[in-house]
Design an enzyme around this catalytic site. Structure first.
Site, PDB file in Angstrom:
ATOM      1  N   LYS A  78     -10.186   3.021  15.240  1.00  0.00           N
ATOM      2  CA  LYS A  78      -8.730   3.180  15.289  1.00  0.00           C
ATOM      3  C   LYS A  78      -8.247   3.813  13.992  1.00  0.00           C
ATOM      4  O   LYS A  78      -8.183   3.172  12.950  1.00  0.00           O
ATOM      5  CB  LYS A  78      -8.000   1.851  15.474  1.00  0.00           C
ATOM      6  CG  LYS A  78      -6.493   2.096  15.675  1.00  0.00           C
ATOM      7  CD  LYS A  78      -5.669   0.909  15.294  1.00  0.00           C
ATOM      8  CE  LYS A  78      -4.610   1.116  14.251  1.00  0.00           C
ATOM      9  NZ  LYS A  78      -3.904   2.350  14.144  1.00  0.00           N
ATOM     10  N   GLY A 132      -7.554  -1.431   4.535  1.00  0.00           N
ATOM     11  CA  GLY A 132      -6.099  -1.332   4.530  1.00  0.00           C
ATOM     12  C   GLY A 132      -5.497  -2.398   3.637  1.00  0.00           C
ATOM     13  O   GLY A 132      -6.107  -2.807   2.646  1.00  0.00           O
ATOM     14  N   SER A 133      -4.331  -2.877   4.016  1.00  0.00           N
ATOM     15  CA  SER A 133      -3.616  -3.822   3.159  1.00  0.00           C
ATOM     16  C   SER A 133      -4.182  -5.236   3.275  1.00  0.00           C
ATOM     17  O   SER A 133      -4.750  -5.614   4.299  1.00  0.00           O
ATOM     18  CB  SER A 133      -2.135  -3.832   3.538  1.00  0.00           C
ATOM     19  OG  SER A 133      -1.988  -4.268   4.870  1.00  0.00           O
ATOM     20  N   THR A 134      -3.999  -5.998   2.224  1.00  0.00           N
ATOM     21  CA  THR A 134      -4.456  -7.387   2.215  1.00  0.00           C
ATOM     22  C   THR A 134      -3.730  -8.194   3.294  1.00  0.00           C
ATOM     23  O   THR A 134      -4.322  -9.052   3.953  1.00  0.00           O
ATOM     24  CB  THR A 134      -4.239  -7.978   0.801  1.00  0.00           C
ATOM     25  OG1 THR A 134      -5.071  -7.234  -0.097  1.00  0.00           O
ATOM     26  CG2 THR A 134      -4.627  -9.444   0.722  1.00  0.00           C
ATOM     27  N   GLY A 172      -5.349  -7.449   6.552  1.00  0.00           N
ATOM     28  CA  GLY A 172      -6.687  -8.053   6.491  1.00  0.00           C
ATOM     29  C   GLY A 172      -6.628  -9.539   6.830  1.00  0.00           C
ATOM     30  O   GLY A 172      -7.457 -10.060   7.590  1.00  0.00           O
ATOM     31  N   CYS A 184      -7.340   2.990  -3.080  1.00  0.00           N
ATOM     32  CA  CYS A 184      -7.454   1.544  -3.314  1.00  0.00           C
ATOM     33  C   CYS A 184      -8.038   1.223  -4.693  1.00  0.00           C
ATOM     34  O   CYS A 184      -7.736   0.187  -5.270  1.00  0.00           O
ATOM     35  CB  CYS A 184      -8.256   0.881  -2.202  1.00  0.00           C
ATOM     36  SG  CYS A 184      -9.774   1.730  -1.825  1.00  0.00           S
TER      37      CYS A 184
HETATM   38  P1  NAP Z   1      -1.966  -1.283   6.888  1.00  0.00           P
HETATM   39  O1  NAP Z   1      -0.808  -1.740   7.693  1.00  0.00           O
HETATM   40  O2  NAP Z   1      -2.888  -2.294   6.342  1.00  0.00           O
HETATM   41  O3  NAP Z   1      -2.758  -0.229   7.798  1.00  0.00           O
HETATM   42  C1  NAP Z   1      -4.157  -0.056   7.841  1.00  0.00           C
HETATM   43  C2  NAP Z   1      -4.643   0.011   9.270  1.00  0.00           C
HETATM   44  O4  NAP Z   1      -4.443  -1.251   9.931  1.00  0.00           O
HETATM   45  C3  NAP Z   1      -3.906   1.031  10.113  1.00  0.00           C
HETATM   46  O5  NAP Z   1      -4.829   1.635  10.999  1.00  0.00           O
HETATM   47  C4  NAP Z   1      -2.907   0.148  10.833  1.00  0.00           C
HETATM   48  O6  NAP Z   1      -2.403   0.720  11.983  1.00  0.00           O
HETATM   49  C5  NAP Z   1      -3.733  -1.070  11.145  1.00  0.00           C
HETATM   50  N1  NAP Z   1      -2.955  -2.269  11.490  1.00  0.00           N
HETATM   51  C6  NAP Z   1      -1.642  -2.529  11.261  1.00  0.00           C
HETATM   52  N2  NAP Z   1      -1.319  -3.772  11.693  1.00  0.00           N
HETATM   53  C7  NAP Z   1      -2.449  -4.310  12.206  1.00  0.00           C
HETATM   54  C8  NAP Z   1      -2.777  -5.589  12.783  1.00  0.00           C
HETATM   55  N3  NAP Z   1      -1.875  -6.556  12.922  1.00  0.00           N
HETATM   56  N4  NAP Z   1      -4.049  -5.805  13.185  1.00  0.00           N
HETATM   57  C9  NAP Z   1      -4.991  -4.855  13.027  1.00  0.00           C
HETATM   58  N5  NAP Z   1      -4.740  -3.636  12.490  1.00  0.00           N
HETATM   59  C10 NAP Z   1      -3.492  -3.358  12.077  1.00  0.00           C
HETATM   60  O7  NAP Z   1      -1.462  -0.382   5.690  1.00  0.00           O
HETATM   61  P2  NAP Z   1      -0.079   0.399   5.589  1.00  0.00           P
HETATM   62  O8  NAP Z   1       1.047  -0.353   6.203  1.00  0.00           O
HETATM   63  O9  NAP Z   1      -0.322   1.755   6.094  1.00  0.00           O
HETATM   64  O10 NAP Z   1       0.101   0.431   4.019  1.00  0.00           O
HETATM   65  C11 NAP Z   1       0.702  -0.675   3.364  1.00  0.00           C
HETATM   66  C12 NAP Z   1       0.012  -0.959   2.057  1.00  0.00           C
HETATM   67  O11 NAP Z   1      -1.353  -1.291   2.284  1.00  0.00           O
HETATM   68  C13 NAP Z   1      -0.069   0.202   1.100  1.00  0.00           C
HETATM   69  O12 NAP Z   1       1.100   0.392   0.410  1.00  0.00           O
HETATM   70  C14 NAP Z   1      -1.225  -0.219   0.233  1.00  0.00           C
HETATM   71  O13 NAP Z   1      -0.796  -1.136  -0.727  1.00  0.00           O
HETATM   72  C15 NAP Z   1      -2.159  -0.889   1.207  1.00  0.00           C
HETATM   73  N6  NAP Z   1      -3.204   0.038   1.683  1.00  0.00           N
HETATM   74  C16 NAP Z   1      -4.437  -0.073   1.175  1.00  0.00           C
HETATM   75  C17 NAP Z   1      -5.429   0.810   1.580  1.00  0.00           C
HETATM   76  C18 NAP Z   1      -6.810   0.730   1.033  1.00  0.00           C
HETATM   77  O14 NAP Z   1      -7.511   1.739   1.025  1.00  0.00           O
HETATM   78  N7  NAP Z   1      -7.276  -0.427   0.611  1.00  0.00           N
HETATM   79  C19 NAP Z   1      -5.159   1.798   2.505  1.00  0.00           C
HETATM   80  C20 NAP Z   1      -3.873   1.864   3.056  1.00  0.00           C
HETATM   81  C21 NAP Z   1      -2.918   0.979   2.630  1.00  0.00           C
HETATM   82  P3  NAP Z   1      -1.069   1.602  11.913  1.00  0.00           P
HETATM   83  O15 NAP Z   1      -1.198   2.558  10.807  1.00  0.00           O
HETATM   84  O16 NAP Z   1      -1.136   2.297  13.199  1.00  0.00           O
HETATM   85  O17 NAP Z   1       0.055   0.647  11.737  1.00  0.00           O
END
Ligand code: NAP
Ligand code: MG
Length: 497
Positions: free
Chosen positions: A193, A245-247, A250, A302
């Site tokens: 995904k 992705g985000s904590t 996670g 990250c």
């Molecule tokens: P995010 O919500 O954690 O998104 C990462 C992935 O998880 C996306 O594919 C997202 O889908 C999916 N997702 C969202 N809600 C989910 C759920 N309940 N269950 C399973 N998967 C789900 O990250 P973001 O909102 O794009 O970014 C927010 C913050 O996260 C950033 O500002 C940053 O601090 C952190 N972040 C960290 C990393 C890293 O490399 N560690 C990468 C991105 C973001 P959708 O995109 O379709 O919602």
């Protein structure tokens, strides 16, 4: 600033204009709901494509396809050297399509084109080729058993099964490849995904995997929003989730796993990585290393070095040097010649970065440079340096995920106390140490609680080096040999002779 909009090549134009489907069971499928979602170029703010907006129903269909492919002898009984050949062919096809894939990354994520080519594509190809060597080496052991009598005992390593891989938007193709390659090498089947904002390169990867010869249903892609990821995390027939992705998300995945079938979970989460500068460091290289550590990817990495600890003797020179580097950065549209930093991923993320920085200023931080968005059609934010900070401020503690650097001063010469300060974070993903004294560097590296530590370089990484986080930066490791522990179960087999 370099904001004039250059167009991608006609091949990329043709790709964007396709009627995109999701790859499920070796076929392009629309969402059951028939819905689509828009894909936006963050450098222009314009819609460049549409992809299916998947839902739990589509996830269910993909899980059935992936389960069928996992049970099918064409994959389950495939010899390891054949899996190697498929992976190698996959890498060759990505290489043959490097220019197209790089342009897709630039259109969809905003990263400068040379970064897409040299950073993301080249390292992804290298990772697949590194991984292609592993299927023949994923061995069990013979175990000496102490029970009475004579025994023959050994372990086998079985693929975990159907794996859902959820990746973010900051390295759409690279983050996908880090997950897909080892799962396929281990004999799992995959449903990827991509992030809602950046689905495009994943679709081309699926096409190339099929062309490489992976059997239908071995590699599937479901596009859509967070509800797709949530459906994966709670699905009773998914054996594992690998997430970056985000904590916060996670944590939601761990909860969903616990409430459903206790599927395995591996997590690569956020960071607030410290950069420790000793007074004897080569300041010129430390300054350019600090700037690269926070402004690469517009800080949306990250492992970004977002929290600098500079010794009092060099603090002023570091702040001034990094601010000068920030002001000299060529920020602009990723296709333009010479651009070094692109936009943030979305308007919502721009608001988030901007409001977190403003909150820091309200708490007393001073803006040395930047601290505001760049007015344009795209989502650009100025490279920013903050000083006058206290350890309890939100900009020092929280991941901003943008080009915003916090520089703190330390007056101490005691390594343990410096390490305690650097370790005072809920995260533990990366760190870097800048000094000419290797005794100090290695002593410090031993004290830092983080998964990846650079000495006189912020970003250190290689296909063979394990990558992952301490504390709330994650569970498990990607890359290197250790990643296979995430995709294999161990089975003990014993018989008295
Ligand atoms: P995010 O919500 O954690 O998104 C990462 C992935 O998880 C996306 O594919 C997202 O889908 C999916 N997702 C969202 N809600 C989910 C759920 N309940 N269950 C399973 N998967 C789900 O990250 P973001 O909102 O794009 O970014 C927010 C913050 O996260 C950033 O500002 C940053 O601090 C952190 N972040 C960290 C990393 C890293 O490399 N560690 C990468 C991105 C973001 P959708 O995109 O379709 O919602
Ligand atoms: Mg989100």
């Amino acid at each position: 600033m370099n904001l004039q909009l250059r167009s991608p090549s006609s091949a990329t134009g043709e790709f964007l204009a396709r009627r995109h489907g999701m790859m499920i069971g070796g076929e392009w499928k629309q969402a059951v709901s028939g819905q689509l979602c828009d894909v936006i170029d963050p450098g222009s703010g314009k819609i460049v494509a549409q992809v299916p907006n998947g839902s739990a129903e589509d996830v269910d269909i993909a899980v059935r396809a992936a389960r069928g492919a996992f049970e099918n002898p064409s994959w389950r009984a495939m010899k390891p050297n054949e899996r190697s050949k498929l992976l190698w062919r996959f890498a060759d096809l990505i290489e043959a399509n490097l220019d197209l894939l790089a342009e897709i990354e630039t259109v969809n994520n905003g990263m400068p084109l040379p970064v897409a080519k040299v950073g993301h594509l080249a390292s992804s190809i290298d990772l697949i080729r590194y991984t292609a060597g592993w299927p023949t080496k994923l061995t069990g052991e013979t175990i000496p058993v102490s029970a009475p009598g004579e025994w023959h005992a050994y372990t086998l390593r079985d693929p975990i099964g159907v794996v859902c891989q959820i990746v973010p938007w900051n390295g759409p193709l690279m983050m996908a490849v880090w997950k897909i390659a080892p799962a396929l090498a281990a004999g799992c089947t995959v449903i990827l995904k991509p992030a809602e904002q950046t689905p495009l390169s994943a679709l081309l990867l699926a096409e190339l995997a099929l062309e490489a010869g992976f059997p239908k249903g071995v590699f599937n892609v479901v596009t859509g929003g967070g509800s797709v990821g949530a459906a994966m995390a709670s699905h009773p027939d998914v054996d594992k989730i690998a997430f970056t992705g985000s904590t916060q998300v996670g944590r939601a995945i761990v909860t969903a796993s616990a409430a459903s079938n206790l599927k395995r979970v591996s997590l690569e989460l956020g960071g607030k990585s410290p950069v420790i500068i000793f007074p004897d460091a080569d300041l010129e290289s430390a300054i350019s290393g600090v700037a690269a550590g926070i402004f690469s990817g517009a800080g949306q990495i990250c492992t970004a070095g977002s929290r600098v600890y500079a010794h009092r003797d060099v603090f002023d020179r570091i702040v001034e040097g990094v601010a000068t580097a920030a002001e000299a950065l060529n920020v602009g549209y990723g296709f333009n010649e010479g651009v070094q930093m692109g936009p943030l991923i979305s308007s919502a993320h721009l608001d988030r970065v901007s409001s977190m920085t403003n909150a820091g200023v309200r708490e007393g931080a001073t803006v040395v440079t930047g601290g505001e968005q760049i007015s344009s059609e795209g989502y650009f934010y100025k490279p920013t340096v903050l000083a006058s900070l206290r350890p309890d401020m939100s900009v020092v503690k929280e991941e901003i995920f943008g080009p915003v650097l916090s520089v703190l001063r330390y007056d101490d010469d005691d390594l343990d106390r410096i390490a305690t300060e650097a370790n005072s974070s809920v995260y533990g993903l990366a760190a870097s140490i800048w000094t000419r004294d290797f005794k100090v560097a290695h002593k410090m590296a031993a004290r830092i609680r983080a998964g990846t530590i650079g000495i006189n370089r912020h970003f250190v990484g290689d296909s063979a080096l394990p990558f992952g986080g301490f504390r709330q930066s994650g569970w498990g490791r990607e890359r290197g040999r250790e990643v296979f522990d995430s995709y294999l179960e161990t089975k003990s087999i014993a018989s008295p002779l």
